[in-house]
Design a protein around this motif. Structure first.
Motif, PDB file in Angstrom:
ATOM      1  N   ILE A  84       0.774  -1.193  -0.023  1.00 29.60           N
ATOM      2  CA  ILE A  84       0.120  -0.117   0.012  1.00 29.60           C
ATOM      3  C   ILE A  84       1.048   1.317  -0.023  1.00 29.60           C
ATOM      4  O   ILE A  84       0.602   2.184  -0.703  1.00 29.60           O
ATOM      5  N   GLN A  85       1.809   1.390   0.763  1.00 27.74           N
ATOM      6  CA  GLN A  85       2.888   2.244   0.847  1.00 27.74           C
ATOM      7  C   GLN A  85       3.532   2.519  -0.466  1.00 27.74           C
ATOM      8  O   GLN A  85       3.747   3.637  -1.055  1.00 27.74           O
ATOM      9  N   ASN A  86       3.880   1.708  -1.176  1.00 25.58           N
ATOM     10  CA  ASN A  86       4.606   1.668  -2.344  1.00 25.58           C
ATOM     11  C   ASN A  86       3.578   2.141  -3.507  1.00 25.58           C
ATOM     12  O   ASN A  86       3.985   3.085  -4.318  1.00 25.58           O
ATOM     13  N   ILE A  87       2.267   1.723  -3.442  1.00 27.67           N
ATOM     14  CA  ILE A  87       1.246   2.257  -4.487  1.00 27.67           C
ATOM     15  C   ILE A  87       1.143   3.847  -4.172  1.00 27.67           C
ATOM     16  O   ILE A  87       1.074   4.520  -5.015  1.00 27.67           O
ATOM     17  N   ASP A  88       0.893   4.091  -2.900  1.00 28.52           N
ATOM     18  CA  ASP A  88       0.877   5.720  -2.556  1.00 28.52           C
ATOM     19  C   ASP A  88       2.111   6.535  -3.074  1.00 28.52           C
ATOM     20  O   ASP A  88       1.737   7.638  -3.808  1.00 28.52           O
ATOM     21  N   ILE A  89       3.229   5.870  -3.140  1.00 27.91           N
ATOM     22  CA  ILE A  89       4.400   6.473  -3.537  1.00 27.91           C
ATOM     23  C   ILE A  89       4.437   6.611  -5.203  1.00 27.91           C
ATOM     24  O   ILE A  89       4.690   7.823  -5.576  1.00 27.91           O
ATOM     25  N   MET A  91       1.447   6.729  -6.930  1.00 28.44           N
ATOM     26  CA  MET A  91       0.625   7.429  -7.479  1.00 28.44           C
ATOM     27  C   MET A  91       0.939   8.794  -7.145  1.00 28.44           C
ATOM     28  O   MET A  91       0.422   9.795  -7.843  1.00 28.44           O
ATOM     29  N   GLY A  92       1.596   9.120  -5.717  1.00 28.65           N
ATOM     30  CA  GLY A  92       2.100  10.326  -5.782  1.00 28.65           C
ATOM     31  C   GLY A  92       3.249  10.883  -6.869  1.00 28.65           C
ATOM     32  O   GLY A  92       3.015  12.064  -7.232  1.00 28.65           O
ATOM     33  N   GLN A  93       3.927  10.137  -7.137  1.00 28.17           N
ATOM     34  CA  GLN A  93       4.773  10.265  -8.239  1.00 28.17           C
ATOM     35  C   GLN A  93       4.227  10.575  -9.607  1.00 28.17           C
ATOM     36  O   GLN A  93       4.627  11.591 -10.226  1.00 28.17           O
ATOM     37  N   ILE A  94       3.136  10.019 -10.129  1.00 24.17           N
ATOM     38  CA  ILE A  94       2.246  10.109 -11.142  1.00 24.17           C
ATOM     39  C   ILE A  94       1.630  11.504 -10.857  1.00 24.17           C
ATOM     40  O   ILE A  94       1.548  12.422 -11.994  1.00 24.17           O
ATOM     41  N   LYS A  95       0.946  11.784  -9.902  1.00 17.90           N
ATOM     42  CA  LYS A  95       0.035  13.039  -9.524  1.00 17.90           C
ATOM     43  C   LYS A  95       1.092  14.213  -9.607  1.00 17.90           C
ATOM     44  O   LYS A  95       0.566  15.243 -10.094  1.00 17.90           O
ATOM     45  N   ASN A  96       2.237  14.140  -8.922  1.00 15.85           N
ATOM     46  CA  ASN A  96       3.178  15.277  -8.916  1.00 15.85           C
ATOM     47  C   ASN A  96       4.195  15.322 -10.001  1.00 15.85           C
ATOM     48  O   ASN A  96       5.178  16.049  -9.926  1.00 15.85           O
ATOM     49  N   ASN A  97       4.270  14.403 -11.136  1.00 15.19           N
ATOM     50  CA  ASN A  97       4.972  14.519 -12.154  1.00 15.19           C
ATOM     51  C   ASN A  97       6.366  14.340 -11.535  1.00 15.19           C
ATOM     52  O   ASN A  97       7.389  15.129 -12.356  1.00 15.19           O
TER      53      ASN A  97
END
Length: 240
Positions: A84-89, A91-97
């Motif tokens: 879950i933590q890896n998925i959050d990272i 998704m954050g990478q994608i969202k923040n480009n």
């Protein structure tokens, strides 16, 4: 002893004391019957004692299985929480480009890990062979059967079905953007395309939701397993 009783019978018959002989014969029959009843009762006690020994052994083994299962469930919770933590990272990478870099390789690899449900149930399988009635407590017997043959099996079936469905999705959506290097890390082939792939982002969201569900399920199973373990402790203490 047999010669002694035979001598008495012969003496009574010789002296023509038939009524006394009849009473004696009835008494002898009663003694034989009482002896048989005592022998049967002793045999029943021995059988009951053997059954109780078997019950204690099987309950002890079930408790050990439960302890192993709770350890495995706790390990799975930690593993799923890490994913879950890896998925959050990601998704954050994608969202923040944020540009892809090699340190994310293990994180991209982990989101493709499928789930398995493994339990220790050797004692329960032995109990099925011996017969569930070996557990004398009705409530304890019902709880053992419910956990091992209903709850564990139901969760196992759900995880297998969901994992099978997600495996198909991963083969299409995940492998569209990611490949593995020699160390098993996930390498993004084109991060710009990945960021714009709504299906990939939806896959991440759905996997995150599923992982949270799995964690909650394992927590419930740990609590149910712990309650059953405590019931067994109480039953074993009664038999000390």
């Amino acid at each position: 002893m047999i010669k002694f009783f035979r001598r008495i019978r012969q003496q009574l018959l010789t002296e023509n004391k038939f009524s006394k002989y009849l009473l004696y014969a009835i008494g002898e029959i009663l003694l034989v019957v009482i002896g048989i009843l005592i022998a049967l009762q002793v045999n029943n006690w021995n059988n009951e004692s053997a059954d109780r020994d078997k019950e204690i052994n099987i309950l002890t083994e079930i408790k050990r299985n439960l302890e192993v299962n709770m350890i495995q469930f706790s390990a799975e919770i930690a593993s799923q929480d890490s994913i879950i933590q890896n998925i959050d990272i990601i998704m954050g990478q994608i969202k923040n480009n944020i540009p892809y870099h090699d340190s994310l390789g293990t994180k991209y690899a982990s989101i493709a890990w499928t789930e398995e449900f493994n339990i220790a149930n050797s004692a329960f399988e032995t109990l099925k062979t011996l017969g569930f009635d070996l557990i004398s407590s009705d409530s304890l017997r019902e709880n053992v059967i419910h956990l091992f043959s209903i709850r564990y099996i139901r969760i196992s079936d759900v995880i297998k079905k969901v994992s099978s469905t997600e495996h198909t999705q991963l083969n299409t959506v995940y492998l569209r953007h990611i490949e593995y290097d020699k160390r098993g890390n996930g390498i993004v082939n084109d991060f710009e395309k990945l960021k714009k792939d709504a299906e990939f982002i939806n896959m991440l969201s759905s996997r995150r939701i599923w992982k949270v569900d799995i964690i909650n399920t394992y927590k419930e199973l740990i609590e149910e397993s712990l309650q059953l373990s405590r019931m067994i402790d109480r039953e074993l203490k009664i038999r000390e």
